[in-house]
Write an enzyme that holds these catalytic residues in place. Structure first.
Site, short mmCIF file in Angstrom:
data_model
loop_
_atom_site.label_atom_id
_atom_site.label_comp_id
_atom_site.label_asym_id
_atom_site.label_seq_id
_atom_site.Cartn_x
_atom_site.Cartn_y
_atom_site.Cartn_z
N ASP A 141 0.77 -1.08 -0.02
CA ASP A 141 0.09 -0.02 -0.03
C ASP A 141 0.82 1.26 0.16
OD1 ASP A 141 -2.30 1.55 -0.09
OD2 ASP A 141 -2.71 1.29 2.12
N TYR A 143 1.19 5.59 -0.45
CA TYR A 143 0.75 6.76 0.36
C TYR A 143 0.94 7.86 -0.67
CZ TYR A 143 0.16 9.65 4.69
OH TYR A 143 -0.23 10.23 5.83
N HIS A 148 -3.90 13.87 0.83
CA HIS A 148 -4.17 13.25 1.67
C HIS A 148 -3.17 13.11 2.91
CE1 HIS A 148 -5.54 9.74 4.34
NE2 HIS A 148 -4.26 9.00 3.94
N GLN A 255 -5.02 1.87 14.88
CA GLN A 255 -4.06 2.51 14.12
C GLN A 255 -2.96 3.45 14.91
OE1 GLN A 255 -5.34 4.37 10.49
NE2 GLN A 255 -3.19 4.91 9.94
N TYR A 259 1.06 2.47 15.64
CA TYR A 259 1.42 2.56 14.26
C TYR A 259 3.26 3.15 14.59
CZ TYR A 259 1.93 7.83 14.08
OH TYR A 259 1.98 9.19 14.62
N LYS A 268 -5.01 -2.14 10.25
CA LYS A 268 -5.17 -2.19 8.70
C LYS A 268 -5.64 -3.57 8.40
CE LYS A 268 -4.21 2.10 7.33
NZ LYS A 268 -4.88 3.04 6.79
N SER A 272 -9.26 -5.42 3.79
CA SER A 272 -9.38 -4.63 2.29
C SER A 272 -10.29 -5.03 1.37
CB SER A 272 -8.03 -4.23 1.77
OG SER A 272 -7.03 -3.96 2.80
N THR A 363 -4.86 6.28 0.09
CA THR A 363 -6.32 7.11 -0.13
C THR A 363 -5.85 8.22 -0.87
OG1 THR A 363 -6.43 6.63 2.31
CG2 THR A 363 -7.67 8.21 1.24
CA CA Z 1 -4.17 2.78 2.77
#
Ligand code: CA
Length: 427
Positions: A141, A143, A148, A255, A259, A268, A272, A363
């Site tokens: 994933d 970023y 965002h 999260q 994290y 996470k 998904s 995102t």
């Molecule tokens: Ca994500």
């Protein structure tokens, strides 16, 4: 010129002009039949024109792909697209072109063949259930949306230095969990974990109270190079098979506590979800656009030529008590780092990719408030109320909410889309 993309082409299969799936789309998916027939347990690799689902397994069985250098049993007796993904872009294109020819309005021979040879390859969308199209290997994933990353930075760190110093130099990402990636329609169970209540020092064990969606796109890869070799930005598109909508479900409270220092984990990995039809990168050829100019200038291996962003409209709806409210409207074109850069970065250290890996965008938010791609941003960390069309209030997602994502690219001549990605949250 990709033959299957010819906008003049019409099909002998009838469909609505507003469909996401005109004959110029030709996505790939996997399905089984819902009805109780003797074929009940058979899994089909398929495509879709309008609301007609087509079994490529049956078409392959009757030898219509024989001259394309397609490996035997790529579709027939396969349970996912991985064998197809393992072949190369030339083969993907040849198959898509052949499907376009078979279903072209001028192809009366194939229509006759279907009747004469009793080729059982056409189904209504209501007769089939899409199933996971890929056996996903590794999932990464990124970023890569600047808006965002800026929003999150403003909320949780310093509004004046919202972006971390590395963000403009590398496409930041992390290795995610592939076992919990599910298809549209799967219910999402609210996760439990350790969360830190406000103004306290010790965590409590609780159901997540801050459940969120993340509006993302993902791309599916073909077979990469050997371990130790890299894929350049120029080569990257040869290794990208297609795209799907991607909801990276997130428990913000879990999260937030976990994290530091290693990044996302249980907040996470509970789920998904992906849309069922993988739309080829080729199908979006007419929708290439230029991305934001990157400043500072990026490292040599991240430089690229041509337009590598895509203008794909992305909408999110919440359905509650039979009322569907559109809550955000973003676009894939907002990506700061494009897919070619992501793939080049992913492999620059020699990391190999395999057929059936999934790489998600992160995102996707736009600059305007109605373009934010998560509840975290829309409710600005839970400080703003989001009013649904039936007057219900949300800051984060509630049980029984259905989150629906839609995505399509459109110009005066053609519309290419994904259909929808829809999941319901249960307790
Ligand atoms: Ca994500």
């Amino acid at each position: 010129m990709i033959k299957a993309n010819d906008i003049r082409r019409k099909s002998w299969i009838k469909y609505d002009q507003k469909s996401d799936f005109p004959i110029q789309n030709i996505p790939f998916g996997v399905f089984k039949l819902i009805n109780n027939t003797e074929n009940d347990f058979q899994i089909h690799i398929g495509t879709r024109i309008g609301d007609t689902v087509i079994s490529l397994s049956e078409i392959e069985k009757h030898h219509y792909f024989n001259d394309l250098l397609l490996k035997d049993y790529t579709f027939h007796k396969s349970e996912n697209l991985n064998k197809f993904l393992k072949q190369n872009k030339k083969t993907w294109r040849n198959v898509r072109d052949r499907i376009a020819e078979l279903f072209d309005v001028s192809n009366t021979q194939f229509q006759k063949d279907i009747k004469l040879k009793q080729i059982d390859c056409l189904f209504s969308i209501s007769e089939v259930q899409p199933i996971m199209p890929i056996k996903i290997g590794d999932y990464t994933d990124f970023y890569s949306s600047k808006d965002h990353a800026m929003n999150v930075g403003k909320m949780f760190r310093d509004p004046k230095n919202a972006l971390l110093p590395n963000w403009l130099h590398i496409p930041v990402g992390y290795h995610g969990r592939s076992s919990s990636i599910v298809i549209s329609g799967t219910t999402i169970k609210r996760p439990k974990g350790q969360i830190l209540p406000k103004n306290t020092d010790l965590p409590i064990f609780s159901k997540s109270k801050l459940l969120d969606f993340e509006l993302e796109m993902a791309f599916v890869t073909g077979e990469g190079k050997k371990l130790g070799e890299s894929i350049s930005t120029d080569e990257a598109e040869d290794y990208i098979f297609g795209l799907c909508l991607f909801n990276d479900w997130s428990a913000r409270d879990i999260q937030k506590y976990e994290y530091v220092p290693l990044g996302p984990f249980l907040g996470k990995s509970f789920a998904s979800s992906i849309s069922p039809w993988i739309v080829t990168l080729d199908a979006f050829e007419a929708f290439r656009v230029k991305g934001e100019t990157q400043n500072p200038v990026v490292s040599d291996y991240l430089q690229f030529s041509g337009n590598r962003n895509y203008n794909i409209q992305l909408d999110v709806f919440i359905e509650s008590k039979n009322t569907m409210t559109k809550i955000t409207s973003s676009n894939f074109k907002y990506m700061y780092w494009n897919m070619c850069q992501q793939l080049a970065h992913h492999t620059i250290n020699g990391c190999n990719i395999k057929a059936g890996d999934l790489m998600a965008s992160g995102t996707i938010s736009g600059p305007k408030e109605y373009e934010f791609g998560s509840m975290l941003e829309l409710s600005w960390g839970g400080t703003k109320e989001i009013i649904l069309d039936n007057s219900e209030v949300r800051k984060f997602l509630m049980n029984n909410d259905k989150v629906i994502m839609k995505g399509f690219a459109e110009n005066k001549e053609i519309r290419i889309g994904f259909g929808e990605l829809k999941n319901k949250i249960i307790d």
